[in-house]
Design an enzyme around this catalytic site. Structure first.
Site, PDB file in Angstrom:
ATOM      1  N   LYS A  87       0.863  -1.191   0.000  1.00 47.29           N
ATOM      2  CA  LYS A  87       0.000   0.000   0.000  1.00 47.29           C
ATOM      3  C   LYS A  87       0.896   1.238   0.000  1.00 47.29           C
ATOM      4  O   LYS A  87       1.743   1.413   0.888  1.00 47.29           O
ATOM      5  CB  LYS A  87      -0.881  -0.046   1.248  1.00 47.29           C
ATOM      6  CG  LYS A  87      -2.211   0.653   1.106  1.00 47.29           C
ATOM      7  CD  LYS A  87      -3.075   0.335   2.322  1.00 47.29           C
ATOM      8  CE  LYS A  87      -4.387   1.080   2.280  1.00 47.29           C
ATOM      9  NZ  LYS A  87      -5.139   0.892   3.526  1.00 47.29           N
TER      10      LYS A  87
HETATM   11  O1  G3P Z   1      -7.748   1.923   5.307  1.00 48.40           O
HETATM   12  C1  G3P Z   1      -8.049   3.190   4.841  1.00 48.40           C
HETATM   13  C2  G3P Z   1      -9.424   3.698   5.196  1.00 48.40           C
HETATM   14  O2  G3P Z   1     -10.360   2.677   5.089  1.00 48.40           O
HETATM   15  C3  G3P Z   1      -9.525   4.474   6.460  1.00 48.40           C
HETATM   16  O3  G3P Z   1     -10.846   4.647   6.916  1.00 48.40           O
HETATM   17  O4  G3P Z   1     -12.505   5.334   8.623  1.00 48.40           O
HETATM   18  O5  G3P Z   1     -10.085   5.965   8.919  1.00 48.40           O
HETATM   19  O6  G3P Z   1     -11.474   7.062   7.176  1.00 48.40           O
HETATM   20  P1  G3P Z   1     -11.247   5.815   7.958  1.00 48.40           P
END
Ligand code: G3P
Length: 216
Positions: A87
């Site tokens: 990633k």
């Molecule tokens: O893994 C990346 C993403 O899914 C992060 O989500 O909820 O932290 O915006 P969030």
């Protein structure tokens, strides 16, 4: 649409896997820190454990932000298991590294994507996945789902092979809207996946069937 779980929590990964619907896992530094995973050896071991638990792709994020560092880190992560997808953040050196990985047989997930332009660049560089963060876009008063539909349309018109991996999912409704908008993959917290099960008429209907079954 494939279902990934967006967590580094082993119990949650196991629960989603046991449901029989899990196609892969995504993690990020915040999710790893939340599980208390510290130090290179522990991080590597944790990714290896996740890869042994699921049969699909597992995204492992680099922490470097310069080309050389991203490549070195990505090579180490990719060596953990064939299912590891490196990633890489959507920054200039990240795009350069995605291109390098693509030419050297290492699959990548381009993360922190918030616009169609960034998604085009990630696809041109050869990313296997692009991760638009739809919840965070919604948080800033834009429409995350609209971006998924826009990227899916561009990739389809242009014939890009990069898969649209909708990330930053906040609800079961987000998952439904991603499916409707052409996402190839949706990476979700366990709660959002389990939210898909819920409907009050299902609960009412089942209670009635069980009540009537006593008269059988
Ligand atoms: O893994 C990346 C993403 O899914 C992060 O989500 O909820 O932290 O915006 P969030």
């Amino acid at each position: 649409m494939k279902f990934f779980i967006d967590t580094a929590n082993l119990a949650q990964i196991q629960e989603a896997h046991d449901l029989g619907i899990l196609d892969g896992v995504t993690t990020n530094p915040s999710l790893m820190a939340k599980e208390g995973i510290k130090g290179e050896a522990a991080i590597m071991k944790h990714y290896e454990t996740i890869c042994e638990m699921v049969s699909g792709d597992v995204s492992a994020e680099v922490l470097s932000t310069d080309f050389k560092g991203i490549v070195e880190e990505g090579k180490k992560l990719a060596a953990i298991h064939p299912n590891i997808v490196v990633k890489v953040p959507m920054i200039k050196d990240g795009v350069k590294a995605i291109n390098w990985f693509s030419e050297n047989g290492i699959r990548t997930n381009c993360t922190l994507v918030f616009s169609a332009g960034q998604a085009i660049l990630a696809a041109k560089a050869g990313a296997a996945y692009v991760s638009p963060f739809i919840g965070r876009i919604d948080d800033s008063n834009w429409d995350g789902i609209e971006l998924i539909a826009q990227i899916a349309q561009i990739y389809s018109i242009q014939g890009f092979k990069t898969e649209v991996l909708a990330a930053s999912i906040r609800s079961a409704l987000h998952i439904v809207k991603c499916a409707e908008s052409g996402a190839d993959v949706c990476t979700c917290p366990l709660d959002s996946i389990l939210g898909l099960l819920k409907h009050p008429l299902t609960d009412i209907g089942l209670a009635k069937f069980l009540e009537d079954a006593k008269k059988m």
